[in-house]
Write a protein that holds these residues in place. Structure first.
Motif, PDB file in Angstrom:
ATOM      1  N   LYS A 228      -1.658   3.585   7.414  1.00  0.00           N
ATOM      2  CA  LYS A 228      -2.399   3.585   6.161  1.00  0.00           C
ATOM      3  C   LYS A 228      -1.834   2.483   5.267  1.00  0.00           C
ATOM      4  O   LYS A 228      -0.624   2.264   5.232  1.00  0.00           O
ATOM      5  N   ILE A 229      -2.727   1.780   4.590  1.00  0.00           N
ATOM      6  CA  ILE A 229      -2.290   0.673   3.739  1.00  0.00           C
ATOM      7  C   ILE A 229      -2.326   1.107   2.279  1.00  0.00           C
ATOM      8  O   ILE A 229      -3.344   1.618   1.788  1.00  0.00           O
ATOM      9  N   GLN A 230      -1.204   0.927   1.620  1.00  0.00           N
ATOM     10  CA  GLN A 230      -1.139   1.212   0.184  1.00  0.00           C
ATOM     11  C   GLN A 230      -1.689  -0.009  -0.542  1.00  0.00           C
ATOM     12  O   GLN A 230      -1.209  -1.122  -0.337  1.00  0.00           O
ATOM     13  N   VAL A 231      -2.722   0.195  -1.375  1.00  0.00           N
ATOM     14  CA  VAL A 231      -3.283  -0.937  -2.127  1.00  0.00           C
ATOM     15  C   VAL A 231      -2.909  -0.758  -3.592  1.00  0.00           C
ATOM     16  O   VAL A 231      -3.435   0.133  -4.272  1.00  0.00           O
ATOM     17  N   LYS A 232      -1.954  -1.559  -4.061  1.00  0.00           N
ATOM     18  CA  LYS A 232      -1.450  -1.455  -5.426  1.00  0.00           C
ATOM     19  C   LYS A 232      -1.192  -2.854  -5.943  1.00  0.00           C
ATOM     20  O   LYS A 232      -0.860  -3.744  -5.149  1.00  0.00           O
ATOM     21  N   GLU A 233      -1.279  -3.029  -7.252  1.00  0.00           N
ATOM     22  CA  GLU A 233      -1.000  -4.333  -7.856  1.00  0.00           C
ATOM     23  C   GLU A 233       0.376  -4.835  -7.392  1.00  0.00           C
ATOM     24  O   GLU A 233       1.385  -4.137  -7.580  1.00  0.00           O
ATOM     25  N   ASN A 234       0.432  -5.986  -6.785  1.00  0.00           N
ATOM     26  CA  ASN A 234       1.675  -6.613  -6.292  1.00  0.00           C
ATOM     27  C   ASN A 234       2.457  -5.760  -5.298  1.00  0.00           C
ATOM     28  O   ASN A 234       3.644  -5.978  -5.097  1.00  0.00           O
ATOM     29  N   ALA A 235       1.855  -4.766  -4.706  1.00  0.00           N
ATOM     30  CA  ALA A 235       2.579  -3.925  -3.733  1.00  0.00           C
ATOM     31  C   ALA A 235       1.633  -3.456  -2.641  1.00  0.00           C
ATOM     32  O   ALA A 235       1.667  -2.304  -2.221  1.00  0.00           O
ATOM     33  N   THR A 236       0.753  -4.350  -2.203  1.00  0.00           N
ATOM     34  CA  THR A 236      -0.200  -3.980  -1.159  1.00  0.00           C
ATOM     35  C   THR A 236       0.436  -4.240   0.204  1.00  0.00           C
ATOM     36  O   THR A 236       0.768  -5.375   0.526  1.00  0.00           O
TER      37      THR A 236
END
Ligand SMILES: C[S@@+](CC[C@H](N)C(=O)[O-])C[C@H]1O[C@@H](n2cnc3c(N)ncnc32)[C@H](O)[C@@H]1O
Length: 288
Positions: free
Chosen positions: A234-242
């Motif tokens: 699973k890919i975490q999609v977060k500002e500057n932490a994808t």
């Protein structure tokens, strides 16, 4: 197409956030208690899937919950279970590589908690059937409950039965799904229930099980035998932490597929016995 309006006894997927999510049955006059307040089913029945509901008491709680129509993967991950279940990614491959779909007749052994049974039941609708067997009464009871909650009683029969030792009164089935500790012992019976060109799939957590199962499938002249392992990230999609999530399920199991054919020897290209390349003289390998 099935209705998008939530009715009495429908299963709904109630979502608060990434971690807090439940598969519940809508029953008028009843409610569902969470630590973020109470959800009244009367506030839900009659609404469209895809609506939201607020937990009560509204003044002190008032949290927003999404009401979604459960996906097959939600049945798997959020239903009552005691045995090891099949994960959605493996269930997906089972469906695609067995060809199980509307109208399929399927035998499953064992049913365990009925997670995969519900997936299969969902896909063989409207005119197929899943005959699911287990040797443990507790599993049968739990699986029946889960199948009823998913409103699949008309498409699934769960019965007590041992696929290794019993004779099932079914033949010419489209597919056989095995998820049990000793699948290699079930191959002979399983092949006898399959129709020609039908598919068999066996899910096993260990390579030792896979080797024994493949060997039996070869002994019973199955073809197109292939084993796969799926690894899902699973890919975490977060500002500057994808990036991929740090924690993941590293191993679910191996899936072995095969097909039944009327396998006879090829009289035109009969193989000559291989020339003995090496002879062994007192433990010394020598060229013959
Ligand atoms: C890992 S569980 C199956 C889980 C199931 N696929 C699910 O998604 O919930 C394995 C089940 O196989 C059953 N089993 C073992 N040997 C069997 C046999 N010979 N015939 C039928 N069922 C058997 C066990 O009792 C157990 O419930």
């Amino acid at each position: 197409m099935s209705s998008d309006i939530i009715k009495e006894n429908d299963l709904i997927f109630l979502v608060l956030d990434e971690k807090r999510r439940w598969l519940v049955q809508a029953k008028s006059g009843n409610n569902f208690h969470t630590h973020k307040g109470i959800i009244e089913f009367d506030d839900i029945i009659g609404k469209n899937y895809g609506s939201v509901v607020f937990s009560k008491p509204l003044e002190t709680q008032g949290y927003k919950f999404y009401i979604l129509k459960p996906l097959p993967s939600d049945y798997i991950l959020h239903m009552t279970r005691k045995t090891q279940i099949i994960y959605p990614e493996d269930a997906g491959l089972i469906l695609l590589y067995t060809g199980i779909g509307p109208g399929s007749i399927v035998i499953e052994a064992g049913c365990g908690s009925g997670a995969l049974t519900c997936i299969l039941g969902n896909y063989i609708r409207p005119n197929g059937h899943v005959y699911s067997y287990d040797v443990r009464e507790k599993s049968i009871k739990r699986a029946k409950k889960n199948v009823s909650r998913a409103n699949l009683d008309n498409f699934v029969s769960i019965q007590s039965g041992d696929i290794i030792n019993d004779e099932f009164p079914i033949s010419d089935v489209d597919a056989i799904v095995l998820d049990m500790a000793t699948p290699w012992n079930a191959i002979e019976k399983a092949v006898s229930y399959l129709k020609l060109s039908g598919t068999l799939v066996s899910f096993s957590p260990t390579i030792e099980q896979v080797k024994k199962t493949v060997s039996k499938m070869k002994e019973y002249k199955m073809v197109e035998i292939n084993t796969y392992e799926l690894i899902k990230r699973k890919i975490q999609v977060k500002e500057n932490a994808t990036r991929p999530e740090v924690r993941m399920i590293g191993h679910t199991g191996y899936l072995t597929f095969g097909r039944k054919i009327n396998n006879i020897k090829n009289p035109y290209r009969e193989r000559k016995p291989k020339e003995q390349l090496y002879v062994n003289l007192n433990g010394m390998p020598l060229r013959g």
